[in-house]
Write a protein that holds these residues in place. Structure first.
Motif, PDB file in Angstrom:
ATOM      1  N   LYS A   1       0.818  -1.305   0.002  1.00 24.16           N
ATOM      2  CA  LYS A   1       0.015  -0.177  -0.057  1.00 24.16           C
ATOM      3  C   LYS A   1       0.739   1.338   0.127  1.00 24.16           C
ATOM      4  CE  LYS A   1      -3.317   2.544   2.842  1.00 24.16           C
ATOM      5  NZ  LYS A   1      -2.394   3.729   2.932  1.00 24.16           N
ATOM      6  N   TYR A   2       1.904   1.030   0.812  1.00 26.52           N
ATOM      7  CA  TYR A   2       2.909   2.559   0.988  1.00 26.52           C
ATOM      8  C   TYR A   2       3.566   2.445  -0.142  1.00 26.52           C
ATOM      9  CZ  TYR A   2       0.788   2.864   5.408  1.00 26.52           C
ATOM     10  OH  TYR A   2      -0.285   2.992   6.664  1.00 26.52           O
ATOM     11  N   LEU A   3       4.120   1.537  -0.804  1.00 31.57           N
ATOM     12  CA  LEU A   3       5.057   1.410  -2.018  1.00 31.57           C
ATOM     13  C   LEU A   3       4.188   1.951  -3.141  1.00 31.57           C
ATOM     14  CD1 LEU A   3       6.760  -1.878  -1.822  1.00 31.57           C
ATOM     15  CD2 LEU A   3       7.792   0.177  -1.506  1.00 31.57           C
ATOM     16  N   GLU A   4       2.893   1.789  -3.362  1.00 37.96           N
ATOM     17  CA  GLU A   4       1.912   2.489  -4.305  1.00 37.96           C
ATOM     18  C   GLU A   4       2.367   4.047  -4.031  1.00 37.96           C
ATOM     19  OE1 GLU A   4      -2.563   2.718  -5.507  1.00 37.96           O
ATOM     20  OE2 GLU A   4      -1.796   0.649  -4.980  1.00 37.96           O
ATOM     21  N   ASP A   5       1.839   4.374  -2.854  1.00 39.70           N
ATOM     22  CA  ASP A   5       2.062   5.639  -2.747  1.00 39.70           C
ATOM     23  C   ASP A   5       3.302   6.483  -3.151  1.00 39.70           C
ATOM     24  OD1 ASP A   5      -0.560   5.559  -1.678  1.00 39.70           O
ATOM     25  OD2 ASP A   5      -0.014   5.635   0.295  1.00 39.70           O
ATOM     26  N   ILE A   6       4.385   5.744  -3.068  1.00 39.08           N
ATOM     27  CA  ILE A   6       5.786   6.223  -3.312  1.00 39.08           C
ATOM     28  C   ILE A   6       6.003   6.177  -4.648  1.00 39.08           C
ATOM     29  CG2 ILE A   6       8.213   5.813  -3.114  1.00 39.08           C
ATOM     30  CD1 ILE A   6       7.515   4.491  -0.120  1.00 39.08           C
ATOM     31  N   GLU A   7       5.594   5.162  -5.278  1.00 34.25           N
ATOM     32  CA  GLU A   7       5.710   4.937  -6.673  1.00 34.25           C
ATOM     33  C   GLU A   7       4.881   6.138  -7.433  1.00 34.25           C
ATOM     34  OE1 GLU A   7       5.020   2.056 -10.292  1.00 34.25           O
ATOM     35  OE2 GLU A   7       4.826   1.139  -8.442  1.00 34.25           O
ATOM     36  N   LEU A   8       3.698   6.169  -7.198  1.00 33.61           N
ATOM     37  CA  LEU A   8       2.835   7.520  -7.808  1.00 33.61           C
ATOM     38  C   LEU A   8       3.432   8.752  -7.332  1.00 33.61           C
ATOM     39  CD1 LEU A   8      -0.642   5.997  -7.264  1.00 33.61           C
ATOM     40  CD2 LEU A   8       0.727   5.681  -9.470  1.00 33.61           C
ATOM     41  N   TYR A   9       3.893   8.984  -6.299  1.00 32.94           N
ATOM     42  CA  TYR A   9       4.341  10.374  -6.015  1.00 32.94           C
ATOM     43  C   TYR A   9       5.642  10.545  -7.082  1.00 32.94           C
ATOM     44  CZ  TYR A   9       6.711  14.057  -3.393  1.00 32.94           C
ATOM     45  OH  TYR A   9       7.197  15.105  -3.032  1.00 32.94           O
ATOM     46  N   PHE A  10       6.598   9.450  -6.967  1.00 28.63           N
ATOM     47  CA  PHE A  10       7.736   9.870  -7.654  1.00 28.63           C
ATOM     48  C   PHE A  10       7.563  10.047  -9.306  1.00 28.63           C
ATOM     49  CE2 PHE A  10       9.830   9.396  -3.719  1.00 28.63           C
ATOM     50  CZ  PHE A  10      10.864  10.319  -3.494  1.00 28.63           C
ATOM     51  N   ARG A  11       6.614   9.096  -9.756  1.00 30.07           N
ATOM     52  CA  ARG A  11       6.187   9.367 -11.029  1.00 30.07           C
ATOM     53  C   ARG A  11       5.968  10.698 -11.427  1.00 30.07           C
ATOM     54  NH1 ARG A  11       1.950   5.072 -12.955  1.00 30.07           N
ATOM     55  NH2 ARG A  11       3.042   3.080 -12.696  1.00 30.07           N
ATOM     56  N   THR A  12       4.845  11.367 -10.514  1.00 30.98           N
ATOM     57  CA  THR A  12       4.444  12.725 -10.844  1.00 30.98           C
ATOM     58  C   THR A  12       5.551  13.678 -10.577  1.00 30.98           C
ATOM     59  OG1 THR A  12       2.272  12.083  -9.516  1.00 30.98           O
ATOM     60  CG2 THR A  12       3.008  14.385  -9.836  1.00 30.98           C
ATOM     61  N   GLN A  13       6.514  13.512  -9.832  1.00 31.62           N
ATOM     62  CA  GLN A  13       7.434  14.430  -9.762  1.00 31.62           C
ATOM     63  C   GLN A  13       8.364  14.553 -10.713  1.00 31.62           C
ATOM     64  OE1 GLN A  13       8.000  16.634  -6.823  1.00 31.62           O
ATOM     65  NE2 GLN A  13       6.138  16.016  -6.472  1.00 31.62           N
ATOM     66  N   VAL A  14       8.851  13.217 -11.285  1.00 29.68           N
ATOM     67  CA  VAL A  14      10.001  13.295 -12.379  1.00 29.68           C
ATOM     68  C   VAL A  14       9.207  13.797 -13.483  1.00 29.68           C
ATOM     69  CG1 VAL A  14      11.285  11.376 -11.346  1.00 29.68           C
ATOM     70  CG2 VAL A  14       9.572  10.872 -13.177  1.00 29.68           C
ATOM     71  N   ALA A  15       7.990  13.498 -13.756  1.00 30.94           N
ATOM     72  CA  ALA A  15       7.207  14.027 -14.882  1.00 30.94           C
ATOM     73  C   ALA A  15       7.122  15.553 -14.790  1.00 30.94           C
ATOM     74  CB  ALA A  15       5.922  13.538 -15.128  1.00 30.94           C
ATOM     75  N   TYR A  16       6.723  16.057 -13.782  1.00 32.17           N
ATOM     76  CA  TYR A  16       6.584  17.361 -13.569  1.00 32.17           C
ATOM     77  C   TYR A  16       7.926  18.339 -13.619  1.00 32.17           C
ATOM     78  CZ  TYR A  16       5.566  22.150 -11.515  1.00 32.17           C
ATOM     79  OH  TYR A  16       5.547  23.450 -11.231  1.00 32.17           O
ATOM     80  N   HIS A  17       8.873  17.816 -13.213  1.00 30.13           N
ATOM     81  CA  HIS A  17      10.322  18.739 -13.088  1.00 30.13           C
ATOM     82  C   HIS A  17      10.903  18.509 -14.594  1.00 30.13           C
ATOM     83  CE1 HIS A  17      10.247  20.275  -8.970  1.00 30.13           C
ATOM     84  NE2 HIS A  17       9.703  19.156  -8.570  1.00 30.13           N
ATOM     85  N   HIS A  18      10.920  17.322 -15.022  1.00 31.94           N
ATOM     86  CA  HIS A  18      11.515  17.190 -16.333  1.00 31.94           C
ATOM     87  C   HIS A  18      10.850  17.990 -17.351  1.00 31.94           C
ATOM     88  CE1 HIS A  18      13.724  15.123 -19.410  1.00 31.94           C
ATOM     89  NE2 HIS A  18      14.609  14.683 -18.682  1.00 31.94           N
ATOM     90  N   GLY A  19       9.488  17.625 -17.338  1.00 30.87           N
ATOM     91  CA  GLY A  19       8.777  18.618 -18.331  1.00 30.87           C
ATOM     92  C   GLY A  19       8.908  19.901 -18.196  1.00 30.87           C
TER      93      GLY A  19
ATOM     94  N   GLY B   1      10.481   0.636 -11.772  1.00 27.63           N
ATOM     95  CA  GLY B   1      12.009   0.352 -11.908  1.00 27.63           C
ATOM     96  C   GLY B   1      12.368   1.540 -12.860  1.00 27.63           C
ATOM     97  N   MET B   2      11.563   1.804 -13.715  1.00 22.78           N
ATOM     98  CA  MET B   2      11.829   2.875 -14.863  1.00 22.78           C
ATOM     99  C   MET B   2      11.791   4.253 -14.156  1.00 22.78           C
ATOM    100  SD  MET B   2       9.732   1.063 -17.991  1.00 22.78           S
ATOM    101  CE  MET B   2       9.832   2.774 -18.909  1.00 22.78           C
ATOM    102  N   THR B   3      10.861   4.375 -13.300  1.00 18.51           N
ATOM    103  CA  THR B   3      10.744   5.878 -12.398  1.00 18.51           C
ATOM    104  C   THR B   3      11.986   5.915 -11.729  1.00 18.51           C
ATOM    105  OG1 THR B   3       8.330   5.278 -12.195  1.00 18.51           O
ATOM    106  CG2 THR B   3       9.361   6.680 -10.869  1.00 18.51           C
ATOM    107  N   SER B   4      12.524   4.823 -11.036  1.00 20.34           N
ATOM    108  CA  SER B   4      13.528   5.035 -10.039  1.00 20.34           C
ATOM    109  C   SER B   4      14.833   5.196 -11.139  1.00 20.34           C
ATOM    110  CB  SER B   4      14.121   3.733  -9.697  1.00 20.34           C
ATOM    111  OG  SER B   4      15.234   3.630  -8.822  1.00 20.34           O
ATOM    112  N   LYS B   5      14.890   4.754 -12.353  1.00 18.90           N
ATOM    113  CA  LYS B   5      16.182   5.090 -13.304  1.00 18.90           C
ATOM    114  C   LYS B   5      15.888   6.409 -13.598  1.00 18.90           C
ATOM    115  CE  LYS B   5      17.506   1.678 -15.892  1.00 18.90           C
ATOM    116  NZ  LYS B   5      17.410   0.637 -16.946  1.00 18.90           N
ATOM    117  N   PHE B   6      14.709   6.785 -14.071  1.00 17.99           N
ATOM    118  CA  PHE B   6      14.619   8.156 -14.653  1.00 17.99           C
ATOM    119  C   PHE B   6      14.883   9.138 -13.507  1.00 17.99           C
ATOM    120  CE2 PHE B   6      12.397  11.645 -16.188  1.00 17.99           C
ATOM    121  CZ  PHE B   6      12.390  11.493 -17.541  1.00 17.99           C
ATOM    122  N   PHE B   7      14.589   8.917 -12.180  1.00 17.86           N
ATOM    123  CA  PHE B   7      15.017   9.930 -11.416  1.00 17.86           C
ATOM    124  C   PHE B   7      16.622   9.877 -11.320  1.00 17.86           C
ATOM    125  CE2 PHE B   7      16.752  10.893  -6.998  1.00 17.86           C
ATOM    126  CZ  PHE B   7      16.126  12.104  -6.618  1.00 17.86           C
TER     127      PHE B   7
END
Length: 211
Positions: A83-101, A164-170
């Motif tokens: 449950k908490y890993l899902e929150d972490i994954e979605l949070y960092f997806r959002t962050q990398v997309a926002y800042h990179h974009g 894994g892709m989100t982690s590598k993208f960061f």
């Protein structure tokens, strides 16, 4: 090559007893458990209680009820962590997309220059193609194929990322982007990279029902 022979439920119970698990309420109780949890999977939970010399389970420390209880606890723990890993994954997806974009634009991820020197761009593009291939029936995929000639802005593309892709993208993003994201969670960018790598491994353990 020798392959182990098939064992019936009764034979599996006999095997547990032979290996040292003699504390079993009843044959019926044992079979009920084995019908829910594969014998091979269940016996892995006996390993911490196995004597190194005899390779038998320590009958003074194990019972089938105890081992099954550990297995059930493990399942509940995986669900809680997930449950908490899902929150972490979605949070960092959002962050990398926002800042990179925000810094580089919607489609800059297609260029190696939008990443740091550790980035393996060809592998990254292959991963994207593989994930998009898996999602061809998705309404999001179909919409962008039809309306935008198959172009996916980074804030859309991240919805197809694995953890894994989100982690590598960061980790492959320029250091200023990493630092901006890390600042939001109050730790250093190096710590975020490490924690994300650990979270990916943990997520895979949970997703594949590992002990």
């Amino acid at each position: 090559m020798k392959i182990k022979e098939f064992k019936t439920w009764d034979e599996q119970v006999a095997k547990l007893i032979e290996h040292g698990c003699k504390d079993i309420k009843s044959n019926e109780y044992a079979i009920d458990i084995l019908q829910k949890v594969n014998y091979y999977r269940l016996t892995a939970y006996f390993l911490p209680f196995r004597d190194r010399e005899t390779q038998k389970y320590d009958s003074s420390k194990v019972s089938l009820e105890k081992i099954y209880g550990i297995s059930c606890f493990d399942a509940e723990l995986r669900l809680l962590i997930f449950k908490y890993l899902e929150d972490i994954e979605l949070y960092f997806r959002t962050q990398v997309a926002y800042h990179h974009g925000n810094k580089y634009g919607a489609l800059a991820y297609k260029e190696a220059t939008a990443f740091n020197k550790f980035h393996k761009h060809n592998e990254f593009l292959e991963d994207i193609e593989k994930e998009l291939c898996h999602r061809q029936k998705s309404p999001v995929y179909k919409h962008h194929q039809r309306k935008y000639d198959g172009e996916f802005p980074i804030w859309v593309l991240v919805e197809f990322f694995t953890f894994g892709m989100t982690s590598k993208f960061f980790a492959d993003s320029p250091i200023d982007i990493q630092q901006d994201i890390a600042k939001n969670v109050g730790i250093k960018s190096t710590q975020v990279r490490t924690y994300l790598e650990v979270a990916v491994v943990l997520r895979n353990y949970c997703a594949h029902y590992n002990r």
